[in-house]
Design an enzyme around this catalytic site. Structure first.
Site, PDB file in Angstrom:
ATOM      1  N   PHE A  10       1.001  -1.508   0.077  1.00 28.13           N
ATOM      2  CA  PHE A  10       0.060  -0.045  -0.002  1.00 28.13           C
ATOM      3  C   PHE A  10       0.916   1.428   0.013  1.00 28.13           C
ATOM      4  CE2 PHE A  10      -3.224   2.880   1.722  1.00 28.13           C
ATOM      5  CZ  PHE A  10      -4.269   2.671   1.006  1.00 28.13           C
ATOM      6  N   THR A  74     -10.241  10.344   8.870  1.00 28.98           N
ATOM      7  CA  THR A  74     -10.922   9.542   9.974  1.00 28.98           C
ATOM      8  C   THR A  74      -9.783   9.182  11.049  1.00 28.98           C
ATOM      9  OG1 THR A  74     -10.415   7.407   8.988  1.00 28.98           O
ATOM     10  CG2 THR A  74     -12.649   8.602   8.399  1.00 28.98           C
ATOM     11  N   HIS A  76      -8.918   6.316  11.857  1.00 29.25           N
ATOM     12  CA  HIS A  76      -8.325   4.964  11.151  1.00 29.25           C
ATOM     13  C   HIS A  76      -6.766   5.133  11.563  1.00 29.25           C
ATOM     14  CE1 HIS A  76      -6.740   2.019   8.189  1.00 29.25           C
ATOM     15  NE2 HIS A  76      -7.830   1.329   8.908  1.00 29.25           N
TER      16      HIS A  76
END
Length: 135
Positions: A10, A74, A76
Site C-alpha cells: 500500500f 478519519t 483509522h
C-alpha cells in the site's frame, strides 16, 4: 541471524523507495535477507508474528518493517499506528527478536516522499542501519 524485510504494498511508490534504501544498506554490508510483501501495514504485524511463531529459534530472526501510513480524514490512522507499533513492540519482547521500524506515519504524501528518499533522507536505509546495529 536470518533477516526478513516485510514491505507493505500500500502506498507502493513510497514503500518501494523505502525498500530500495534498506536493500542498499543490507547489500553494502553483504547481508543476505528474505523480502516479502503484504497488502498493507496492518498485515506486517500478522506476518512478523507468523514468522517468529513458526521459527524454531525466533531469537535468531531479525525483521525490518517497511510501510507508509498517511493520515486521512478519519481516526483509522491513529488506531492503525498504535496497534501496529504496540504489536511489534510486544513481538520483540515475547520472542527476543530485533524488529526495526521502517513504517512511516505522516500527515500527508509530501511528508512521506521527503522521508522516502527526499529532503529528509530515506527511513528505509535508517531502519536497516538500526537493525544492523542491534544485531
Amino acid at each position: 541471524m536470518k533477516i526478513f524485510v516485510i514491505q507493505s504494498s500500500f502506498n507502493k511508490d513510497i514503500t518501494d523507495s523505502l525498500f530500495q534504501g534498506a536493500k542498499s544498506v543490507l547489500e553494502s554490508k553483504n547481508k543476505k535477507f528474505s523480502h516479502v510483501t503484504v497488502s498493507g501495514s496492518w498485515e506486517i504485524l500478522s506476518l512478523a508474528s507468523k514468522i517468529l511463531k513458526d521459527e524454531p529459534f525466533p531469537e535468531d530472526i531479525a525483521i525490518i518493517t517497511i510501510g507508509a501510513i498517511i493520515k486521512g480524514e478519519t481516526d483509522h490512522y491513529d488506531f492503525l499506528c498504535n496497534s501496529i507499533f504496540n504489536g511489534l513492540a510486544n513481538l520483540q519482547i515475547r520472542y527476543g527478536s530485533p524488529i526495526s521500524m521502517g513504517i512511516l506515519t505522516t500527515k500527508n504524501i509530501e511528508q512521506a516522499k521527503e522521508r522516502a528518499g527526499g529532503k529528509k533522507g530515506n527511513k528505509g536505509s535508517e531502519a536497516a542501519l538500526a537493525l544492523l546495529n542491534l544485531i
